[in-house]
Design an enzyme around this catalytic site. Structure first.
Site, PDB file in Angstrom:
ATOM      1  CE  LYS A  89       3.458 -18.715  12.889  1.00  0.00           C
ATOM      2  NZ  LYS A  89       3.959 -19.243  14.145  1.00  0.00           N
ATOM      3  CE  LYS A  96       5.587 -16.733  21.942  1.00  0.00           C
ATOM      4  NZ  LYS A  96       6.296 -16.652  20.664  1.00  0.00           N
ATOM      5  NE  ARG A  98      -2.452  -0.734   3.468  1.00  0.00           N
ATOM      6  CZ  ARG A  98      -3.092  -0.865   4.618  1.00  0.00           C
ATOM      7  NH1 ARG A  98      -4.386  -0.694   4.650  1.00  0.00           N
ATOM      8  NH2 ARG A  98      -2.469  -1.155   5.731  1.00  0.00           N
ATOM      9  CG  HIS A 108       5.624 -23.990  13.730  1.00  0.00           C
ATOM     10  ND1 HIS A 108       5.574 -23.808  12.367  1.00  0.00           N
ATOM     11  CD2 HIS A 108       5.532 -22.754  14.267  1.00  0.00           C
ATOM     12  CE1 HIS A 108       5.466 -22.514  12.105  1.00  0.00           C
ATOM     13  NE2 HIS A 108       5.430 -21.861  13.235  1.00  0.00           N
ATOM     14  CD  GLU A 144       9.107 -18.833  20.502  1.00  0.00           C
ATOM     15  OE1 GLU A 144       9.224 -17.627  20.260  1.00  0.00           O
ATOM     16  OE2 GLU A 144       8.091 -19.494  20.268  1.00  0.00           O
TER      17      GLU A 144
HETATM   18  P1  NAD Z   1       3.413  -6.426   8.376  1.00  0.00           P
HETATM   19  O1  NAD Z   1       2.269  -5.787   9.091  1.00  0.00           O
HETATM   20  O2  NAD Z   1       4.803  -6.044   8.739  1.00  0.00           O
HETATM   21  O3  NAD Z   1       3.259  -6.109   6.813  1.00  0.00           O
HETATM   22  C1  NAD Z   1       2.026  -6.142   6.159  1.00  0.00           C
HETATM   23  C2  NAD Z   1       2.208  -5.798   4.699  1.00  0.00           C
HETATM   24  O4  NAD Z   1       0.917  -5.875   4.060  1.00  0.00           O
HETATM   25  C3  NAD Z   1       2.726  -4.384   4.404  1.00  0.00           C
HETATM   26  O5  NAD Z   1       3.632  -4.478   3.327  1.00  0.00           O
HETATM   27  C4  NAD Z   1       1.471  -3.618   3.954  1.00  0.00           C
HETATM   28  O6  NAD Z   1       1.754  -2.562   3.032  1.00  0.00           O
HETATM   29  C5  NAD Z   1       0.693  -4.723   3.268  1.00  0.00           C
HETATM   30  N1  NAD Z   1      -0.753  -4.447   3.240  1.00  0.00           N
HETATM   31  C6  NAD Z   1      -1.610  -4.336   4.291  1.00  0.00           C
HETATM   32  N2  NAD Z   1      -2.855  -4.064   3.844  1.00  0.00           N
HETATM   33  C7  NAD Z   1      -2.799  -4.008   2.500  1.00  0.00           C
HETATM   34  C8  NAD Z   1      -3.750  -3.769   1.463  1.00  0.00           C
HETATM   35  N3  NAD Z   1      -5.036  -3.510   1.725  1.00  0.00           N
HETATM   36  N4  NAD Z   1      -3.315  -3.816   0.184  1.00  0.00           N
HETATM   37  C9  NAD Z   1      -2.026  -4.061  -0.104  1.00  0.00           C
HETATM   38  N5  NAD Z   1      -1.081  -4.307   0.815  1.00  0.00           N
HETATM   39  C10 NAD Z   1      -1.450  -4.272   2.103  1.00  0.00           C
HETATM   40  O7  NAD Z   1       3.175  -7.997   8.457  1.00  0.00           O
HETATM   41  P2  NAD Z   1       4.270  -9.190   8.451  1.00  0.00           P
HETATM   42  O8  NAD Z   1       4.814  -9.349   9.812  1.00  0.00           O
HETATM   43  O9  NAD Z   1       5.223  -8.997   7.326  1.00  0.00           O
HETATM   44  O10 NAD Z   1       3.359 -10.474   8.200  1.00  0.00           O
HETATM   45  C11 NAD Z   1       2.697 -10.736   6.974  1.00  0.00           C
HETATM   46  C12 NAD Z   1       1.940 -12.045   7.106  1.00  0.00           C
HETATM   47  O11 NAD Z   1       2.850 -13.104   7.358  1.00  0.00           O
HETATM   48  C13 NAD Z   1       0.939 -12.065   8.257  1.00  0.00           C
HETATM   49  O12 NAD Z   1      -0.184 -12.831   7.879  1.00  0.00           O
HETATM   50  C14 NAD Z   1       1.694 -12.755   9.365  1.00  0.00           C
HETATM   51  O13 NAD Z   1       0.841 -13.409  10.273  1.00  0.00           O
HETATM   52  C15 NAD Z   1       2.514 -13.760   8.572  1.00  0.00           C
HETATM   53  N6  NAD Z   1       3.724 -14.179   9.254  1.00  0.00           N
HETATM   54  C16 NAD Z   1       4.664 -13.253   9.630  1.00  0.00           C
HETATM   55  C17 NAD Z   1       5.821 -13.686  10.258  1.00  0.00           C
HETATM   56  C18 NAD Z   1       6.892 -12.699  10.667  1.00  0.00           C
HETATM   57  O14 NAD Z   1       7.921 -13.166  11.143  1.00  0.00           O
HETATM   58  N7  NAD Z   1       6.707 -11.409  10.518  1.00  0.00           N
HETATM   59  C19 NAD Z   1       6.033 -15.039  10.505  1.00  0.00           C
HETATM   60  C20 NAD Z   1       5.061 -15.957  10.094  1.00  0.00           C
HETATM   61  C21 NAD Z   1       3.911 -15.502   9.467  1.00  0.00           C
END
Ligand code: NAD
Length: 488
Positions: free
Chosen positions: A150, A337, A51, A242, A218
């Protein structure tokens, strides 16, 4: 041991949420490393779709920062960095609206025959809308792959709804549900050990194995993610996915070949053979915990921002698999945790020899430990003679194989799980990804446990930060005359 790099074909990968935390910490570094090793071709295109108001140059600057933060300087020669950043582009897309979709389709239009992967690194509520729009923009051909991660639902109903939304636009063969534990080198090695050696398989059953322990500990608390975490808890966040996957790979029958559906069929059979833990067994076979506050930080409920939180950040449970191989050899699972150390392992505890011929000496059962972190590797604890002239005294000693050490000096480093998994997506290999029915079966087992906890109204038990979990978790095994391995 020589690591062979098999290059993947040129591809187009679009990362929705490409500016997010997961993309910056894991996906961009993983793609960079694969390019640097010569596995991802330098004419592959990686587009971030999110976005933020960015253009190609802005996203490249963001990716450069991410690499500087997450990849050691020695692995970042300017030439490689420039080559990688040139592969990147950015499209501003609204997952819920119409903005950006034509532009995305246009960027991809000149290479219709490449593997085209869409990594949905966004909140799961956006999976359905994005899948619909990918198909609607004409980007959903047979070479299209959709990658999701997930949380895949927060219960069986939610998982079914998510699977149904994806199935409206894509065939199961196009869906890649990531559980990054399956991308870990050691986890794959578990399959190699079991199915590429004749040594273990004949004893891989309840006749010779006393029990199995799976621990994912963890050392950190939930910290700033507390409020978010409090809506899920350890059962949903760790056990359903997991730990369940680790249990499946340990317990499954040998598939007839290392093929996606053959492997996933066998894993599914394991989940379906798990004895349900109903309300009558909740008190004996499961334990929930929350860490106390102390020198390591605030308590769980303070981190969660809810003094009355019933959410568990620790779970221990006893799972029994009702089939010929495992009846009588339970699997004890534990995750939490703010424990003593960050440690993940699968420990196979073999039975002790039936009789000791060494007077006064006890013969213990062997333990095979598959260590996921830290220091991925495999250890087999053996009983041997204590060296020296002091008679036949026995000691237990580990046969140790730490993979990083084994690879030392070969110019090969342990790949991150995401590196392997993203390349598998491009290759079109689903073996290490979860099938929809597997995810649903895991929820079907976990849901009644969560429901029974909620119904009981009981609070999770407090445990000391930096310890090994609540007292009752120790009792869970003591009652069976067994003990947990140390978290260290
Ligand atoms: P984040 O909040 O850091 O990033 C979200 C991203 O989605 C951003 O790039 C944002 O611009 C985009 N976004 C949000 N709404 C939008 C829309 N309407 N249109 C277009 N883009 C949009 O999230 P994250 O931590 O990177 O996690 C992303 C996914 O991966 C989540 O479902 C999370 O549960 C999963 N996940 C994350 C991790 C991690 O380590 N961060 C690990 C496992 C799973």
């Amino acid at each position: 041991m020589v690591a062979r790099i098999i290059p993947v074909p040129s591809f187009d990968l679009t990362v929705f949420g490409g500016t997010g935390d997961l993309a910056r910490r894991k996906l961009i570094p993983a793609l960079y490393r694969r390019m640097r090793d010569g596995q991802a071709p330098r004419d592959a295109r990686i587009l971030a779709a999110a976005r933020s108001d960015l253009d190609d140059a802005g996203f490249r600057a963001m990716a450069r920062e991410a690499l500087e933060e997450h990849v050691p300087a020695a692995e970042r020669p300017a030439e490689d960095m420039d080559a990688f950043l040139a592969m990147l582009g950015y499209v501003k897309v609204d997952a819920m609206g119409t903005e950006g979709w034509d532009a995305l389709a246009e960027r991809l239009a000149d290479q219709p025959d490449r593997p085209r992967a869409f990594y949905l690194s966004v909140a799961p509520s956006l999976f359905g809308p994005i899948a619909e729009r990918i198909a609607g923009a004409g980007l959903g051909g047979p070479n299209t792959r959709i990658v999701v991660e997930k949380p895949l639902g927060r219960d069986l109903e939610g998982a079914r709804a998510l699977n149904a939304q994806l199935a409206e636009h894509f065939d199961e063969s196009q869906l890649y549900r990531i559980d990054h534990y399956l991308g870990k080198e050691t986890v794959q090695n578990l399959m190699a050990i079991r199915f590429a050696n004749a040594l273990f398989e004949p004893v891989w059953n309840a006749r010779h194995i006393d029990h199995v322990q799976i621990t994912v500990a963890e050392s950190l608390g939930v910290g700033g993610r507390g409020e978010y975490y409090d809506r899920s808890g350890a059962m949903r966040d760790m056990v359903q996915n997991h730990l369940m996957q680790l249990l499946c790979l340990t317990a499954m029958e040998p598939p007839n070949m290392f093929d996606p559906d053959a492997v996933r069929d066998e894993k599914l059979k394991v989940i379906r053979a798990l004895d349900p833990i109903g309300p009558g067994h909740i008190g004996t076979d499961t334990v929930r915990g929350q860490y106390r506050g102390g020198p390591l930080g605030p308590s769980y409920v303070e981190d969660a921002g809810d003094p009355d939180s019933h959410t568990e950040c620790f779970v221990a449970l006893k799972a029994e698999i009702s089939n010929w191989r495992w009846a009588g050899a339970p699997f004890y699972l534990r995750t939490g945790k703010r424990l003593r150390a960050r440690m993940s392992e699968i420990a196979i505890q073999f039975k002790a020899p039936p009789h000791s011929i060494f007077e006064g000496e006890t013969c213990h059962g062997n333990t095979l430990v598959i260590r996921l972190q830290p220091d991925e590797g495999i250890t087999l604890k053996m009983t041997v003679k204590d060296p020296g002239p002091g008679g036949m005294r026995l000691i237990e000693t580990p046969l140790d194989m730490t993979f990083a050490k084994a690879l030392e000096g070969r110019g090969v480093s342990m790949p991150d799980a995401y590196e392997r998994l993203i390349m598998d997506v491009i290759r079109g290999d689903q073996t290490l990804f979860m099938r929809g029915d597997e995810v649903e079966a895991a929820w079907a087992w976990v849901d009644p446990i969560i429901a029974a906890w909620e119904h009981s109204g009981a609070h999770p038990q407090p445990y000391d930060s930096g310890g090994s979990g609540p007292e009752d978790a120790l009792m869970l095994m003591h009652r069976d005359g067994r003990r947990w391995r140390e978290i260290a």
